[in-house]
Design an enzyme around this catalytic site. Structure first.
Site, PDB file in Angstrom:
ATOM      1  N   VAL A 170       0.858  -1.025  -0.108  1.00  0.00           N
ATOM      2  CA  VAL A 170      -0.079  -0.216  -0.008  1.00  0.00           C
ATOM      3  C   VAL A 170       1.010   1.081   0.087  1.00  0.00           C
ATOM      4  CG1 VAL A 170      -1.725   1.108   1.083  1.00  0.00           C
ATOM      5  CG2 VAL A 170      -1.643  -1.191   1.200  1.00  0.00           C
ATOM      6  N   GLU A 197      -5.374   2.162   7.459  1.00  0.00           N
ATOM      7  CA  GLU A 197      -5.916   3.231   7.231  1.00  0.00           C
ATOM      8  C   GLU A 197      -6.476   4.049   8.215  1.00  0.00           C
ATOM      9  OE1 GLU A 197      -8.352   3.077   3.868  1.00  0.00           O
ATOM     10  OE2 GLU A 197      -6.671   2.774   2.535  1.00  0.00           O
ATOM     11  N   GLU A 240       3.758  -3.840  15.380  1.00  0.00           N
ATOM     12  CA  GLU A 240       3.578  -3.565  16.836  1.00  0.00           C
ATOM     13  C   GLU A 240       2.630  -4.561  17.073  1.00  0.00           C
ATOM     14  OE1 GLU A 240       3.752   0.410  17.975  1.00  0.00           O
ATOM     15  OE2 GLU A 240       5.060   0.903  16.586  1.00  0.00           O
ATOM     16  N   MET A 303      11.829   2.652  20.713  1.00  0.00           N
ATOM     17  CA  MET A 303      10.923   3.379  20.952  1.00  0.00           C
ATOM     18  C   MET A 303      11.061   3.980  22.271  1.00  0.00           C
ATOM     19  SD  MET A 303       8.321   2.345  17.868  1.00  0.00           S
ATOM     20  CE  MET A 303       8.080   0.436  18.555  1.00  0.00           C
ATOM     21  N   THR A 304      11.817   4.942  22.688  1.00  0.00           N
ATOM     22  CA  THR A 304      11.708   5.266  23.918  1.00  0.00           C
ATOM     23  C   THR A 304      10.958   6.662  24.203  1.00  0.00           C
ATOM     24  OG1 THR A 304      14.023   5.760  23.320  1.00  0.00           O
ATOM     25  CG2 THR A 304      13.973   4.112  24.925  1.00  0.00           C
ATOM     26  N   GLU A 306       6.604   8.067  24.761  1.00  0.00           N
ATOM     27  CA  GLU A 306       5.131   7.701  24.964  1.00  0.00           C
ATOM     28  C   GLU A 306       4.901   7.081  26.222  1.00  0.00           C
ATOM     29  OE1 GLU A 306       2.010   7.909  22.375  1.00  0.00           O
ATOM     30  OE2 GLU A 306       3.149   9.794  22.989  1.00  0.00           O
TER      31      GLU A 306
END
Length: 453
Positions: A170, A197, A240, A303-304, A306
């Site tokens: 996509v 999406e 994820e 991803m350090t 949030e």
């Protein structure tokens, strides 16, 4: 022909006052009552226009009490003469145009100068080392914002290519992003994810795909065609919420992607959830086996960020101790030189009291946060434990708490690159202007070309 003066290595002795932080060779001045851009510039003997641009404010703007102002000290400056161009100035001083962009945010990464304009050729720095940088951005990012950031970035990741269960891609409209990256020598990296999406990571798609090995080849062949056609440097994969049941298959797929793409000259990177132990519970964490994925991919991103998030209670987005805990676990499982630190480049405006399942924080930029503090008459505080700025305000009968990033918090996180011998830093994301982030990069990092092998 114009010959520049010899570089000066001694700077003017400057008075240290109690309202500032010394961070490497830049000063972070904390605004007190009565401060303006002009009197702060006068206090440090710097150009007020440059001071304003480096802090995302106009010269006559009001400042919030407690607001951080980053002050950079030039070593060598140049006043533009009639007939000179940015390219001729770079040539005469033996520096790159990109270095002039990095030293002069006032240029907005455009080669437009005028007679009498002051440019910083070299500023005082105390670099912590050479590191790679990069950031993620959506295709609808404004060209001006993208251009202003690219000279500071080794890599750019257009977000995001998706795929279907049959292995077909996509696509996204990444043409402008790739072409702008080329202008500044920034390497574009193809980003592939299970994001739908509806802006959610599809566990169903991931599970179906990972358990249908014959389709792996179809997807990677389609990826390879895009890498070649569009001039991408490599592939960045982000699946994820996989859960423990998909962890082993995911590592196998990343190995398959690397073994297929590396011989064609394309490296593979994978994004990892911020874990602190092998057995950390939760679908987000269990699906990412740090050791296995560290061996499967050429490099990884942790991803350090949030901790403070849209649907959570008010807190720092990237509090330093939890971030450090993730880094320490990561280096126990993966070669540190394969690891990129994730850095948050945004803030949240939380509404109090927090109601689980109902509260929703609005995201905002560094500039918007400071402007909001000024508008609401709030004093900006700095949480020493989290190492992050925050402030509170009231509006329409509601209490708010805002957390974001500034030069203080960003500098502390950059030091982790040195302390743990990491490969570099990747920013989520580049969609919001943050001049402090750019000044910190320029002051602390010798930005290296992107190389994942």
């Amino acid at each position: 022909m114009f010959f520049p003066k010899p570089l000066q290595f001694l700077r003017q002795i400057r008075k240290i006052i109690i309202y500032c932080y010394w961070v490497n060779r830049m000063v972070i001045h904390i605004v007190k009552q009565g401060d303006t851009i002009f009197n702060v510039a006068q206090q440090y003997s710097v150009n007020p226009d440059i001071l304003a641009v480096n802090n995302g404010v106009s010269g006559n703007a009001n400042l919030a009490l407690g607001q951080a102002l980053v002050v950079v000290f030039p070593l060598v400056t140049h006043i533009v003469r009639e007939g000179e161009t940015l390219f001729s100035i770079a040539r005469d001083y033996g520096v790159s145009v990109n270095s002039l962009y990095r030293n002069n945010l006032i240029l907005e990464s455009k080669p437009v100068v005028f007679t009498g304009m002051e440019l910083i050729i070299e500023s005082e720095k105390n670099l912590i080392g050479g590191y790679m940088t990069g950031g993620y951005a959506y295709p609808f990012i404004s060209t001006d914002l993208l251009d202003s950031t690219l000279p500071f970035m080794s890599a750019l990741m257009p977000f995001t290519y998706g795929f279907k269960s049959d292995g077909s891609l996509v696509p996204i409209d990444d043409t402008v992003m790739i072409s702008r990256a080329e202008v500044y020598g920034t390497k574009p990296v193809m980003h592939l994810s299970t994001l739908t999406e509806e802006d959610v990571f599809s566990v169903e798609l991931a599970t179906q795909f990972l358990n249908n090995r014959p389709v792996w080849g179809t997807l990677i062949n389609n990826v390879l065609a895009v890498l070649r056609q569009k001039g991408y440097y490599g592939l960045d994969v982000d699946f994820e919420f996989l859960g423990l049941e998909n962890a082993a298959k995911y590592a196998e797929f990343i190995t398959f992607a690397r073994e297929t793409l590396n011989p064609q000259g394309y490296p593979v990177m994978v994004a990892l959830a911020p874990k602190t132990s092998v057995t950390q519970p939760g679908a987000l964490y269990q699906g990412h086996d740090y050791n296995a994925l560290g061996q499967a991919a050429n490099t990884v991103l942790i991803m350090t960020y949030e901790w403070g998030y849209t649907f959570g209670p008010p807190m720092a987005i990237s509090p330093i101790q939890p971030v450090t805990d993730v880094v320490e676990f990561a280096v126990s499982q993966i070669d540190s030189r394969k690891i990129f630190l994730g850095v948050s480049n945004y803030g949240y405006d939380f509404v109090l009291p927090f109601v689980p399942g109902e509260s929703r924080a609005e995201s905002l930029s560094f500039i918007q946060a400071n402007e909001l503090a000024v508008q609401m008459g709030s004093r900006i505080e700095y949480d020493e434990k989290a190492q992050a700025p925050f402030f509170r305000y009231s509006a329409n009968g509601e209490q708010h708490e805002v957390w974001y990033e500034d030069a203080r918090s960003l500098s502390v996180r950059m030091n982790l690159l040195r302390d743990y011998n990491l490969r570099g830093a990747l920013y989520w994301n580049l969609m919001r202007p943050n001049p402090h982030n750019l000044v910190v990069i320029n002051n602390m990092l010798d930005v290296l070309p992107f190389n994942l092998f």
